[in-house]
Design a protein around this motif. Sequence first.
Motif, PDB file in Angstrom:
ATOM      1  N   ILE A  63     -15.112  -2.380  16.322  1.00 43.04           N
ATOM      2  CA  ILE A  63     -14.070  -3.804  15.807  1.00 43.04           C
ATOM      3  C   ILE A  63     -13.013  -2.501  14.506  1.00 43.04           C
ATOM      4  CG2 ILE A  63     -13.001  -5.301  13.902  1.00 43.04           C
ATOM      5  CD1 ILE A  63     -14.372  -6.453  15.837  1.00 43.04           C
ATOM      6  N   ASN A  64     -11.473  -2.428  14.966  1.00 40.58           N
ATOM      7  CA  ASN A  64     -10.668  -1.168  13.765  1.00 40.58           C
ATOM      8  C   ASN A  64      -9.992  -2.431  13.652  1.00 40.58           C
ATOM      9  OD1 ASN A  64     -11.585   1.554  15.432  1.00 40.58           O
ATOM     10  ND2 ASN A  64     -10.554   0.419  16.866  1.00 40.58           N
ATOM     11  N   ILE A  65      -9.442  -1.895  11.818  1.00 42.39           N
ATOM     12  CA  ILE A  65      -8.704  -2.571  11.293  1.00 42.39           C
ATOM     13  C   ILE A  65      -8.669  -1.920  10.459  1.00 42.39           C
ATOM     14  CG2 ILE A  65      -9.129  -4.456   9.823  1.00 42.39           C
ATOM     15  CD1 ILE A  65     -11.587  -5.020   9.357  1.00 42.39           C
ATOM     16  N   TYR A  66      -6.844  -1.910  10.543  1.00 40.80           N
ATOM     17  CA  TYR A  66      -5.586  -0.517  10.275  1.00 40.80           C
ATOM     18  C   TYR A  66      -5.180  -1.538   8.847  1.00 40.80           C
ATOM     19  CZ  TYR A  66      -2.020   2.170  10.479  1.00 40.80           C
ATOM     20  OH  TYR A  66      -0.994   3.176  10.441  1.00 40.80           O
ATOM     21  N   CYS A  67      -5.018  -1.182   8.210  1.00 40.79           N
ATOM     22  CA  CYS A  67      -3.794  -0.925   6.825  1.00 40.79           C
ATOM     23  C   CYS A  67      -2.783  -0.092   7.288  1.00 40.79           C
ATOM     24  CB  CYS A  67      -4.780  -0.073   6.085  1.00 40.79           C
ATOM     25  SG  CYS A  67      -3.699  -1.142   4.527  1.00 40.79           S
ATOM     26  N   ASP A  68      -2.075  -0.927   7.430  1.00 44.80           N
ATOM     27  CA  ASP A  68      -0.073   0.210   7.838  1.00 44.80           C
ATOM     28  C   ASP A  68       0.502  -0.363   6.512  1.00 44.80           C
ATOM     29  OD1 ASP A  68       2.253   0.829   9.128  1.00 44.80           O
ATOM     30  OD2 ASP A  68       2.166  -0.896  10.347  1.00 44.80           O
ATOM     31  N   THR A  69       0.814   1.009   6.125  1.00 44.17           N
ATOM     32  CA  THR A  69       1.403   0.848   4.925  1.00 44.17           C
ATOM     33  C   THR A  69       2.388   2.622   5.320  1.00 44.17           C
ATOM     34  OG1 THR A  69       2.084   1.372   2.350  1.00 44.17           O
ATOM     35  CG2 THR A  69      -0.022   2.334   3.526  1.00 44.17           C
ATOM     36  N   ASN A  70       3.705   2.505   4.531  1.00 41.98           N
ATOM     37  CA  ASN A  70       4.354   3.902   4.879  1.00 41.98           C
ATOM     38  C   ASN A  70       4.527   4.925   3.359  1.00 41.98           C
ATOM     39  OD1 ASN A  70       5.452   3.822   7.244  1.00 41.98           O
ATOM     40  ND2 ASN A  70       6.829   1.976   6.846  1.00 41.98           N
ATOM     41  N   ASP A  71       4.120   4.148   2.654  1.00 38.03           N
ATOM     42  CA  ASP A  71       3.707   4.334   1.381  1.00 38.03           C
ATOM     43  C   ASP A  71       3.258   6.159   1.206  1.00 38.03           C
ATOM     44  OD1 ASP A  71       5.766   2.501  -0.459  1.00 38.03           O
ATOM     45  OD2 ASP A  71       3.995   1.828  -0.268  1.00 38.03           O
ATOM     46  N   VAL A  72       3.655   6.774   0.378  1.00 39.62           N
ATOM     47  CA  VAL A  72       2.790   8.561   0.198  1.00 39.62           C
ATOM     48  C   VAL A  72       2.209   8.188  -0.383  1.00 39.62           C
ATOM     49  CG1 VAL A  72       4.122   8.829   1.988  1.00 39.62           C
ATOM     50  CG2 VAL A  72       4.792   9.472  -0.060  1.00 39.62           C
ATOM     51  N   ASP A  73       1.051   9.214  -0.872  1.00 39.81           N
ATOM     52  CA  ASP A  73       0.575   9.582  -1.935  1.00 39.81           C
ATOM     53  C   ASP A  73      -0.035   8.336  -2.814  1.00 39.81           C
ATOM     54  OD1 ASP A  73       1.291  12.446  -2.295  1.00 39.81           O
ATOM     55  OD2 ASP A  73       3.587  11.693  -2.963  1.00 39.81           O
ATOM     56  N   ILE A  74      -0.762   7.890  -1.676  1.00 36.18           N
ATOM     57  CA  ILE A  74      -1.350   6.391  -1.495  1.00 36.18           C
ATOM     58  C   ILE A  74      -3.326   6.861  -1.481  1.00 36.18           C
ATOM     59  CG2 ILE A  74       0.253   4.917  -2.266  1.00 36.18           C
ATOM     60  CD1 ILE A  74      -1.229   5.587   1.139  1.00 36.18           C
ATOM     61  N   ASN A  75      -3.832   5.941  -1.888  1.00 40.15           N
ATOM     62  CA  ASN A  75      -5.006   5.297  -1.905  1.00 40.15           C
ATOM     63  C   ASN A  75      -5.050   4.225  -1.154  1.00 40.15           C
ATOM     64  OD1 ASN A  75      -6.375   8.069  -2.657  1.00 40.15           O
ATOM     65  ND2 ASN A  75      -6.351   7.103  -4.521  1.00 40.15           N
ATOM     66  N   ILE A  76      -6.202   4.193  -0.405  1.00 38.54           N
ATOM     67  CA  ILE A  76      -6.700   2.830   0.443  1.00 38.54           C
ATOM     68  C   ILE A  76      -7.768   2.434  -0.060  1.00 38.54           C
ATOM     69  CG2 ILE A  76      -6.994   1.339   2.298  1.00 38.54           C
ATOM     70  CD1 ILE A  76      -3.961   2.682   2.519  1.00 38.54           C
ATOM     71  N   HIS A  77      -7.703   0.813  -0.411  1.00 37.51           N
ATOM     72  CA  HIS A  77      -8.933   0.167  -1.014  1.00 37.51           C
ATOM     73  C   HIS A  77      -9.355  -0.638   0.196  1.00 37.51           C
ATOM     74  CE1 HIS A  77      -9.617   2.843  -4.539  1.00 37.51           C
ATOM     75  NE2 HIS A  77      -8.817   3.219  -4.450  1.00 37.51           N
ATOM     76  N   TRP A  78     -10.258  -0.936   0.697  1.00 38.82           N
ATOM     77  CA  TRP A  78     -11.144  -2.219   1.241  1.00 38.82           C
ATOM     78  C   TRP A  78     -11.191  -3.064   0.569  1.00 38.82           C
ATOM     79  CZ3 TRP A  78      -8.838  -2.821   6.000  1.00 38.82           C
ATOM     80  CH2 TRP A  78      -8.532  -1.449   6.671  1.00 38.82           C
TER      81      TRP A  78
END
Length: 471
Positions: A63-78
């Motif tokens: 399974i692939n789950i993708y978090c789409d964002t164009n913002d930069v200098d960010i962290n992704i949390h799940w």
Amino acid sequence: MGLPDLWGPHWTGVLLSASLLTVWSPPAVAQHNLDVLNTTQKSLSKPIISISQVSAIEHKAKINIYCDTNDVDINIHWLFNNVPLELQERMHLSMADKMLTILTVYREDSGTYQCEVWSPLQIQRSDTVMLTVNYGPDPVEIKLDSGVLNGEWVEVMEGSDVNFQVETQSDPPPEYSWLFPNNSVLSSTKNTLTIRAVSREHEGTYKCLVSNFATHLSRLGVVNLWVLEKLTKPHIRPPSLDPVENDSLVNLTCQSIHKRVSILWFLSGQPLLPSEHLMLSQDNRTLLIHSIRRNDTGPYECEVRHWGSRARSDPLKLPISYGPDQVNIIWSGHHQEVIEASLNSKVTLWCQAESMPGAQYRWTYQHFTWESVGGNLTIETLTWEEQGLYTCTPFNPVTQLTRSASVLVKVKDPQSSLSAGVIAGIVIGILTVLALAAGLGCFLFKRSSKSSSYLEESMEEPLKACVQITA
Ligand SMILES: *[C@@H]1O[C@H](CO)[C@@H](O)[C@H](O)[C@H]1NC(C)=O
Ligand SMILES: *[C@@H]1O[C@H](CO)[C@@H](O)[C@H](O)[C@H]1NC(C)=O
Ligand SMILES: *[C@@H]1O[C@H](CO)[C@@H](O)[C@H](O)[C@H]1NC(C)=O
Ligand SMILES: *[C@@H]1O[C@H](CO)[C@@H](O)[C@H](O)[C@H]1NC(C)=O
Ligand SMILES: *[C@@H]1O[C@H](CO)[C@@H](O)[C@H](O)[C@H]1NC(C)=O
Ligand SMILES: *[C@@H]1O[C@H](CO)[C@@H](O)[C@H](O)[C@H]1NC(C)=O
Ligand SMILES: *[C@@H]1O[C@H](CO)[C@@H](O)[C@H](O)[C@H]1NC(C)=O
């Protein structure tokens, strides 16, 4: 508080920075900086989450789950089910944490997924995606709410209701297809099946095929049902031949229509203790008595037991044949080998020997033989001619054993005067000849009818007759 209303969803971050600023800045400066912040910090956009498939079969999908964002200098949390995701070994993150990959999906991965984009002052959370992992059925177990497991079988009491319950794990819920011992089939969506008031016809193997249409997997559960009848009284089968003392092996069998019961034996009302002498077969059905003794008569009982239920046979007493043992000849209350009785007195000789069944007695005197049922021989009036050795021979018709003992019968010397003695002697001499003749006659009669069984009475007759002649 106007600030949160005014600043909408960003207020948390702003408040945080405001409170930090207030530590070292006067209120005016703080206000200015807030403006600066509002204009310089670009607002984060809400990330867009997507999943490669919303349902999967356990162990069979990646399974692939993708978090789409164009913002930069960010962290992704799940987030998983609204709490921070704990990354398992079979999961990994890539593309700067924007891609969550579950390499092998497990049932516990079912749930909601979200991602959050964090900047130092802002957090934006995505919508949720839902992952459903189909699994099972796991190995199937069929349980019964009543009954006792005995090896491969579940035993239930006749007349009771039986509830089968299929235990397995499956998503989506499986379908159940029952195969009865009579080969009829029943499909059901429930995992339970009830048979009311079971009887012997319900006995047999029940199978349940559990199928999951989503995983295309099926499993079979099997249970063997044994219906126990209410216990009925067992019966002890005695040996085919009545046992005889010292028989090397006598066996008693506890006969019961019930197969799966435990069997216990009782001797004289007490639980029987097995020994070298009294041995039980492995299943306790047969009691083997080695070198049987005369006191092994019992009574014996056997009992079948199952659960609280029990039933005991009628007691069986073994008729054990033995003897005749030592022979005693009793006269006037004592065991004697020589007796001296007065002339013309009545003499009863009692022959006694312990024997089972009671012995048949035979008396012999010279060439004459009498059968006697009780063992007694009566000489109505003792004469000189009836002096001599009397032999008693008891015989046991079952053991085929005989024994014998003898007694010497003498006429007590009358110690009379010589003349009287001489006269008496002459008289007796004459009478003896007559008596012998008469006696022979009655013994001959006796022998001629010897084939019939004699009672004591009939046997005394010839003697009486002889005595009458001599008198
Ligand atoms: C802050 O910036 C947003 C757009 O980035 C704007 O809509 C809002 O009016 C600004 N607020 C203030 C107090 O200037
Ligand atoms: C087969 O057995 C089941 C359960 O024991 C019973 O309900 C059913 O009526 C039987 N079917 C036939 C055809 O005898
Ligand atoms: C016990 O007796 C039965 C018949 O009475 C016989 O069939 C069986 O073999 C005997 N068993 C033993 C161990 O002697
Ligand atoms: C056999 O009898 C003994 C007692 O004599 C008992 O302890 C045992 O459980 C019995 N075994 C069976 C199989 O019935
Ligand atoms: C039977 O006799 C023997 C001796 O011959 C003795 O050992 C045994 O205890 C006796 N059994 C009973 C039940 O009296
Ligand atoms: C059994 O054996 C004993 C001892 O050897 C003996 O006294 C007895 O007569 C025997 N019984 C039979 C019926 O043979
Ligand atoms: C045999 O004689 C004895 C003693 O005289 C007596 O007690 C007994 O009852 C007699 N038995 C039979 C069977 O008559």
